[in-house]
Design a protein around this motif. Structure first.
Motif, PDB file in Angstrom:
ATOM      1  N   ALA A   1       0.763  -1.327  -0.016  1.00  0.00           N
ATOM      2  CA  ALA A   1       0.104   0.056   0.148  1.00  0.00           C
ATOM      3  C   ALA A   1       0.748   1.024   0.016  1.00  0.00           C
ATOM      4  N   TYR A   2       0.297   2.298  -0.199  1.00  0.00           N
ATOM      5  CA  TYR A   2       0.888   3.690  -0.200  1.00  0.00           C
ATOM      6  C   TYR A   2       0.225   4.399   0.985  1.00  0.00           C
ATOM      7  N   LYS A   3       0.970   4.828   1.783  1.00  0.00           N
ATOM      8  CA  LYS A   3       0.467   5.921   2.938  1.00  0.00           C
ATOM      9  C   LYS A   3       1.500   6.838   3.465  1.00  0.00           C
ATOM     10  N   ASP A   4       1.138   8.210   3.406  1.00  0.00           N
ATOM     11  CA  ASP A   4       2.044   9.237   4.168  1.00  0.00           C
ATOM     12  C   ASP A   4       3.468   9.185   3.226  1.00  0.00           C
ATOM     13  N   GLY A   5       3.501   8.936   2.109  1.00  0.00           N
ATOM     14  CA  GLY A   5       4.777   9.160   1.219  1.00  0.00           C
ATOM     15  C   GLY A   5       5.537   7.765   1.332  1.00  0.00           C
ATOM     16  N   LYS A   6       5.014   6.892   1.722  1.00  0.00           N
ATOM     17  CA  LYS A   6       5.822   5.563   1.866  1.00  0.00           C
ATOM     18  C   LYS A   6       5.065   4.508   1.615  1.00  0.00           C
ATOM     19  N   PHE A   7       5.766   3.383   1.242  1.00  0.00           N
ATOM     20  CA  PHE A   7       5.295   2.093   0.785  1.00  0.00           C
ATOM     21  C   PHE A   7       5.250   1.093   2.028  1.00  0.00           C
ATOM     22  N   ILE A   8       3.996   0.680   2.351  1.00  0.00           N
ATOM     23  CA  ILE A   8       3.683  -0.399   3.694  1.00  0.00           C
ATOM     24  C   ILE A   8       3.095  -1.767   3.045  1.00  0.00           C
ATOM     25  N   THR A   9       3.284  -2.634   4.020  1.00  0.00           N
ATOM     26  CA  THR A   9       2.466  -3.762   3.832  1.00  0.00           C
ATOM     27  C   THR A   9       1.296  -3.702   4.962  1.00  0.00           C
ATOM     28  N   VAL A  10       0.238  -4.169   4.565  1.00  0.00           N
ATOM     29  CA  VAL A  10      -0.894  -3.991   5.321  1.00  0.00           C
ATOM     30  C   VAL A  10      -1.540  -5.558   5.047  1.00  0.00           C
ATOM     31  N   THR A  11      -1.959  -5.875   6.243  1.00  0.00           N
ATOM     32  CA  THR A  11      -2.541  -7.405   6.498  1.00  0.00           C
ATOM     33  C   THR A  11      -3.968  -7.136   7.345  1.00  0.00           C
ATOM     34  N   GLU A  12      -4.739  -8.287   7.207  1.00  0.00           N
ATOM     35  CA  GLU A  12      -5.776  -8.222   8.127  1.00  0.00           C
ATOM     36  C   GLU A  12      -5.775  -7.981   9.478  1.00  0.00           C
ATOM     37  N   ALA A  13      -4.568  -8.356  10.049  1.00  0.00           N
ATOM     38  CA  ALA A  13      -4.254  -8.220  11.457  1.00  0.00           C
ATOM     39  C   ALA A  13      -4.139  -6.571  11.828  1.00  0.00           C
ATOM     40  N   ASP A  14      -3.945  -5.842  10.624  1.00  0.00           N
ATOM     41  CA  ASP A  14      -3.658  -4.318  11.043  1.00  0.00           C
ATOM     42  C   ASP A  14      -5.079  -3.696  11.032  1.00  0.00           C
ATOM     43  N   VAL A  15      -6.258  -4.610  10.768  1.00  0.00           N
ATOM     44  CA  VAL A  15      -7.560  -4.141  10.806  1.00  0.00           C
ATOM     45  C   VAL A  15      -8.253  -4.450  12.345  1.00  0.00           C
ATOM     46  N   LEU A  16      -7.685  -5.115  12.752  1.00  0.00           N
ATOM     47  CA  LEU A  16      -8.307  -5.818  13.826  1.00  0.00           C
ATOM     48  C   LEU A  16      -8.194  -4.757  15.192  1.00  0.00           C
TER      49      LEU A  16
END
Length: 187
Positions: free
Chosen positions: A15-30
């Protein structure tokens, strides 16, 4: 089959957020409220108006404890290029998930298989990772962040007030209903 009251499925995306590439998983939502905001494609017409509307309301969403994840089948690289080249998209501070293989989009049953594009679909997910509301509109019908905010507030109210429900057009602070045998036929 409806996805209401089902838990989100596992995923891992760039993903792209705040000028950076990051990894997002379902755990980030919980543990927090989340909105998954699917749209067909970057560099299009209705999509930037919707994403800009969410960006304009992002501070209020955050004040409600809601994180936003926009999702299209574009890559995270494309999201960055769009963010850098559009004033409207440049306002975005929430996470823009790239889903070029369609895992997240298919997990939410929002894939137009014949086109490889996401539907124009919105999902409200509670802190347990359970889908509480969804909306899917036709290609040319844009969504409204004000109505999304109303639905989130209603979902949060119902979660925090067992035994109460929010009627049509309910707004924060207005009267709710307590379903009971005695209420049947009285509305």
């Amino acid at each position: 089959m409806t996805l209401i009251n089902t838990k989100i499925r596992p995923f891992k995306s760039q993903a792209y957020k705040d000028g950076k590439f990051i990894t997002v998983t379902e755990a980030d939502v919980l543990g927090k409220w989340a909105v998954f905001f699917f749209y067909p494609a970057d560099f299009t017409f209705v999509c930037p108006t919707e994403l800009g509307d969410i960006a304009d309301n992002y501070a209020e969403l955050q004040s409600l404890g809601v994180e936003v994840f926009s999702v299209s089948t574009d890559t995270h690289f494309t999201h960055k290029a769009w963010h850098d080249s559009s004033d409207t998209i440049g306002k975005i501070r929430y996470t823009m998930i790239g889903d070029p293989v369609g895992t997240v989009t298919r997990n939410f049953d929002a894939m137009r298989e014949e086109q490889g594009l996401a539907d124009r679909a919105t999902f409200i997910v509670d802190p347990d990772g359970v889908i509480q509301a969804l909306e899917i509109t036709a290609e040319g019908v844009g969504r409204d962040a004000a109505d999304l905010l109303r639905k989130i507030k209603a979902a949060q109210y119902v979660r925090n007030h067992p035994g109460e429900v929010c009627p049509a057009k309910w707004r924060e602070g207005e009267k709710t209903l307590a379903p009971s045998f005695d209420l049947v036929g009285k509305i």
